[in-house]
Write an enzyme that holds these catalytic residues in place. Sequence first.
Site, PDB file in Angstrom:
ATOM      1  N   GLY A  12      -8.327   0.617  -2.488  1.00  0.00           N
ATOM      2  CA  GLY A  12      -8.561  -0.274  -3.620  1.00  0.00           C
ATOM      3  C   GLY A  12      -7.602  -0.127  -4.783  1.00  0.00           C
ATOM      4  O   GLY A  12      -8.003  -0.308  -5.937  1.00  0.00           O
ATOM      5  N   SER A  13      -6.330   0.146  -4.506  1.00  0.00           N
ATOM      6  CA  SER A  13      -5.409   0.256  -5.648  1.00  0.00           C
ATOM      7  C   SER A  13      -5.167  -1.114  -6.294  1.00  0.00           C
ATOM      8  O   SER A  13      -5.011  -1.212  -7.513  1.00  0.00           O
ATOM      9  CB  SER A  13      -4.089   0.926  -5.246  1.00  0.00           C
ATOM     10  OG  SER A  13      -3.284   0.067  -4.479  1.00  0.00           O
ATOM     11  N   ASN A  14      -5.163  -2.170  -5.496  1.00  0.00           N
ATOM     12  CA  ASN A  14      -5.042  -3.506  -6.091  1.00  0.00           C
ATOM     13  C   ASN A  14      -6.293  -3.865  -6.892  1.00  0.00           C
ATOM     14  O   ASN A  14      -6.203  -4.442  -7.973  1.00  0.00           O
ATOM     15  CB  ASN A  14      -4.766  -4.555  -5.015  1.00  0.00           C
ATOM     16  CG  ASN A  14      -3.300  -4.604  -4.645  1.00  0.00           C
ATOM     17  OD1 ASN A  14      -2.478  -5.074  -5.432  1.00  0.00           O
ATOM     18  ND2 ASN A  14      -2.954  -4.104  -3.467  1.00  0.00           N
ATOM     19  N   ASN A 107      -5.905 -13.973  -2.013  1.00  0.00           N
ATOM     20  CA  ASN A 107      -5.618 -12.767  -1.232  1.00  0.00           C
ATOM     21  C   ASN A 107      -4.227 -12.272  -1.575  1.00  0.00           C
ATOM     22  O   ASN A 107      -3.348 -13.057  -1.912  1.00  0.00           O
ATOM     23  CB  ASN A 107      -5.675 -13.122   0.265  1.00  0.00           C
ATOM     24  CG  ASN A 107      -5.322 -11.950   1.163  1.00  0.00           C
ATOM     25  OD1 ASN A 107      -5.877 -10.858   1.025  1.00  0.00           O
ATOM     26  ND2 ASN A 107      -4.394 -12.151   2.089  1.00  0.00           N
ATOM     27  N   HIS A 109      -1.033 -10.309   0.166  1.00  0.00           N
ATOM     28  CA  HIS A 109      -0.488  -9.959   1.484  1.00  0.00           C
ATOM     29  C   HIS A 109       0.847  -9.238   1.279  1.00  0.00           C
ATOM     30  O   HIS A 109       1.676  -9.702   0.484  1.00  0.00           O
ATOM     31  CB  HIS A 109      -0.286 -11.229   2.318  1.00  0.00           C
ATOM     32  CG  HIS A 109       0.229 -10.963   3.686  1.00  0.00           C
ATOM     33  ND1 HIS A 109      -0.583 -10.475   4.699  1.00  0.00           N
ATOM     34  CD2 HIS A 109       1.474 -11.052   4.214  1.00  0.00           C
ATOM     35  CE1 HIS A 109       0.147 -10.301   5.793  1.00  0.00           C
ATOM     36  NE2 HIS A 109       1.399 -10.652   5.522  1.00  0.00           N
ATOM     37  N   ASP A 145      -3.271 -15.953   6.505  1.00  0.00           N
ATOM     38  CA  ASP A 145      -2.055 -15.753   5.709  1.00  0.00           C
ATOM     39  C   ASP A 145      -1.239 -17.037   5.570  1.00  0.00           C
ATOM     40  O   ASP A 145      -0.017 -17.001   5.492  1.00  0.00           O
ATOM     41  CB  ASP A 145      -1.188 -14.626   6.302  1.00  0.00           C
ATOM     42  CG  ASP A 145      -1.945 -13.307   6.413  1.00  0.00           C
ATOM     43  OD1 ASP A 145      -2.802 -13.038   5.545  1.00  0.00           O
ATOM     44  OD2 ASP A 145      -1.696 -12.552   7.359  1.00  0.00           O
TER      45      ASP A 145
END
Length: 201
Positions: A12-14, A107, A109, A145
Amino acid sequence: KKRVAVLISGRGSNMTALIEAAKAADYPAEIVAVIANKVDAGGLETAKAHGIAAHAIAHRDYPTKQAHEAAVSDALQAAGAEIVCLAGYMRLMSAEFVQAWEGRMINIHPSLLPLFKGLHTHEQALEAGVRVHGCTVHFVTAGMDEGPIIAQTAVPVLNGDTSDSLALRVLSVEHETYARALAQVASGKAVMQAGRTVFSD
Ligand code: GAR
């Protein structure tokens, strides 16, 4: 401020970057819930440490994809989420779920889409021999994506790079790219219309 839920599967760094960005008084979104599809996702503890409601809704605990998604939907509704951010959420969603959130789910990617969809993007980039790589934030649509692009940041591929060194360089730009893209969506400056992102300032 728009109410945002973040879906994660791992560290979960983002997610943390979005939580930090949303602390600014003038940021147009607030993070109201974090949901992980794995009980051991490290990001759950980080979210709690920031005082954010964090739920483990493990897909393994549900008999079908549909049942799992129904539980996720209930949690999103209970949190009053208006926007969903996928941040290292490593589970494909059904067309029904995607459609329910179309234009309101984004999202990140780890490649410059449309190159290198799917998994192992840094290995794919090294294999292809590209000299520029990066990350993309996009609206989520039915094709994996494939949704309309909101923001991208490029990084160089350096001589001697491994997939790990490249992943680190990309991750270092993911955080600010995601925070910027979410701000654009939450403020209405990036809107999905007829399968494209329409920008205004
Ligand atoms: C990030 O690099 C993100 O771009 C990637 O997983 C990592 C999650 O890291 N996402 C995907 O590969 C989506 N298919 P984080 O949990 O530290 O944010």
